[in-house]
Design an enzyme around this catalytic site. Structure first.
Site, short mmCIF file in Angstrom:
data_model
loop_
_atom_site.label_atom_id
_atom_site.label_comp_id
_atom_site.label_asym_id
_atom_site.label_seq_id
_atom_site.Cartn_x
_atom_site.Cartn_y
_atom_site.Cartn_z
N LYS A 126 18.15 -51.71 -24.81
CA LYS A 126 17.25 -51.08 -25.79
C LYS A 126 18.06 -50.20 -26.74
O LYS A 126 17.84 -50.18 -27.94
CB LYS A 126 16.17 -50.27 -25.06
N HIS A 159 19.92 -34.51 -28.59
CA HIS A 159 18.65 -34.87 -29.24
C HIS A 159 17.82 -33.65 -29.60
O HIS A 159 16.88 -33.75 -30.36
CB HIS A 159 17.81 -35.72 -28.28
N ASP A 162 13.87 -60.69 -39.57
CA ASP A 162 12.83 -60.71 -38.53
C ASP A 162 13.43 -60.11 -37.26
O ASP A 162 14.13 -60.79 -36.50
CB ASP A 162 12.42 -62.18 -38.33
N GLU A 194 13.49 -43.16 -34.90
CA GLU A 194 13.96 -42.35 -33.77
C GLU A 194 15.12 -41.45 -34.17
O GLU A 194 16.12 -41.94 -34.72
CB GLU A 194 14.40 -43.29 -32.63
C1 MEV Z 1 17.06 -44.31 -26.32
O1 MEV Z 1 16.34 -44.80 -27.43
C2 MEV Z 1 18.21 -45.24 -25.97
C3 MEV Z 1 18.95 -44.86 -24.68
O2 MEV Z 1 18.03 -44.75 -23.61
C4 MEV Z 1 19.93 -45.98 -24.42
C5 MEV Z 1 20.62 -45.91 -23.08
O3 MEV Z 1 20.09 -45.30 -22.14
O4 MEV Z 1 21.72 -46.51 -22.99
C6 MEV Z 1 19.65 -43.54 -24.82
#
Ligand code: MEV
Length: 434
Positions: A271, A384, A287, A89
């Site tokens: 995430k 991004h 892992d 990513e």
């Molecule tokens: C994207 O891979 C991760 C984000 O969505 C994390 C977040 O929203 O805190 C940018």
């Protein structure tokens, strides 16, 4: 842990992103003592080799390559680290490096980690007298531990081994007894060893409880093996792009509160944390599914799924902290099988699993800070854009210098899509043919 002198200039490589790939390789070769063979491993997307891959999984048909980025600027407990990260990513490596630079300028991260204690579970059902069974297990602690340690004498020789037991009884909705073996795996992740120990004590457990042993397997909720990191940054250092520092700090705290109360947001928040942690887990041959499972179960430990991090303001300073299970190793498992892992380990330069766990916690906190800072100010998309534009250009078939040219035109058009990239690429080719 290396001495400060050995680590001098490991973390900071100003302008690294502006160098081309061969220049980056000369830089890392010099700083981390890499030889030509190491660099060749990094260049080859399939350094694992398919013969070796064939020994790792069933029905192997090939090898899959991913980019290795270098997370820079990490100072953790006063030691510098450059952190290899395997991730597909865009923005993940840039975000951690930028936040780590900010934190480094204000003292760096503080981190600590528990000993490498894993939990191995033995499930007992059909016990005729559960209360007596629980009692018998508790009274037989020393015998159970001795039986477990006999399965893996090497672990005791390395200073680890089965240390304690816990006995848990469930009555509703299903009746069962669960025995936990608490096993210090030291520098190994330890899955195979603790699974073997659980299997090794099963007969004794049946004898003691009069019940039937079903599952014998580790728990990925490795909450005896947590890692923690924290940082503190003066609010004015967060100012930028038209936002005052206090405004950004408040935005980060509000974003954290959102994740603290709302599981829908917490999943995305965590995430982001795991974007960084998983990338280091993969680069170091660990892992990452196990680390993921532990992290999310830990985030729900109070019966409500929440944030793995915490952010708060005090006296003009933004404070952040993270705590999560970190079942990772520096020996055993696949940590020594993959050649790229070997090179990544040379670059990272950690000596123990605890040190690796601390680095990973700091990376997770840094990643979260980067995401929240962007979300709380200009939003995530702008930062991004150029990386997505490059990906769209690559997907459309751009090569070499074409990639940047196509990406720049896509950003000007405000349309970051593969179809638009194909049009721009065709346009460039026409112009070049003229
Ligand atoms: C994207 O891979 C991760 C984000 O969505 C994390 C977040 O929203 O805190 C940018």
């Amino acid at each position: 842990m290396k001495t400060g002198e050995q680590r001098a200039d490991r973390a900071r490589i100003p302008g690294f992103y502006r160098l081309d790939l061969p220049e980056r390789h000369s830089e890392i070769a010099r700083r981390f003592g890499l030889d030509d063979a190491d660099l060749a491993v990094l260049r080859s997307g399939a350094s694992l080799g398919w013969q070796r891959a064939d020994k790792m999984v069933e029905n192997c048909i090939g090898v899959f390559g991913l980019p290795v980025g270098l997370g820079l600027n990490f100072t953790i407990n006063g030691h510098d680290y450059a952190v290899p990260m395997v991730v597909e990513e865009p923005s993940v490596v840039a975000a951690v490096s930028n936040m780590a630079r900010l934190v480094r300028a204000h003292g760096g991260f503080a981190a600590d980690a528990d000993d490498g204690v894993m939990i191995s579970q033995v499930q007992v059902v059909d016990s005729p007298d559960p209360a007596a069974a629980v009692d018998a297990l508790r009274r037989s602690r020393a015998r159970i531990l001795a039986r477990a340690n006999a399965v893996h004498p090497n672990m005791a020789a390395r200073g680890g081994g089965a240390r304690d037991i816990e006995v848990r009884r469930f009555d509703e909705p299903f009746s069962m007894i669960v025995l936990h073996l608490l096993v210090d795996c030291v520098d190994a992740m330890g899955a195979n060893a603790v699974n073997a120990m659980a299997e090794g004590v099963a007969a004794l457990v049946e004898e003691l409880t009069g019940g039937r042993v079903c599952l014998r397997i580790l728990s990925n909720l490795a909450d005896r093996r947590c890692a923690r990191a924290s940082c503190a940054v003066p609010e004015e250092a967060l100012a930028g792009r038209g936002f005052a520092g206090a405004e950004v700090a408040e935005g980060i705290v509000q974003a954290w509160r959102f994740a603290a109360v709302d599981p829908y947001r917490a999943a995305t928040h965590n995430k982001g944390v795991m974007n960084g942690i998983d990338a280091v887990a993969i680069a170091t041959g660990n892992d990452w599914r196990s680390v993921e499972a532990g992290a999310h179960a830990y985030a729900a430990r109070d019966g409500h799924y929440g944030s793995l991090t915490r952010w708060w303001r005090a006296d003009g300073t933004l404070h952040g902290s993270i705590e999560l299970p970190m079942a990772v190793g520096t020996v055993g498992g696949s940590t020594r099988v993959h050649p790229t892992v070997g090179v990544c380990r040379k670059i990272l330069g950690v000596d123990t699993a605890r040190e690796l766990a601390m680095v990973m916690a700091a990376v997770g906190l840094s990643q979260n800070m980067g995401a929240l800072k962007a979300l709380a100010s200009e939003g995530i998309q702008r930062g991004h854009m150029s990386l997505h534009a490059r990906q769209a250009a690559l997907a459309a078939g751009a090569e070499g210098a074409q990639v940047e040219l196509v990406a720049a035109r896509l950003i000007r058009r405000g349309e970051i899509k593969e179809a638009a990239a194909r049009e721009v690429l065709a346009e460039l080719m026409r112009e070049a043919g003229r």
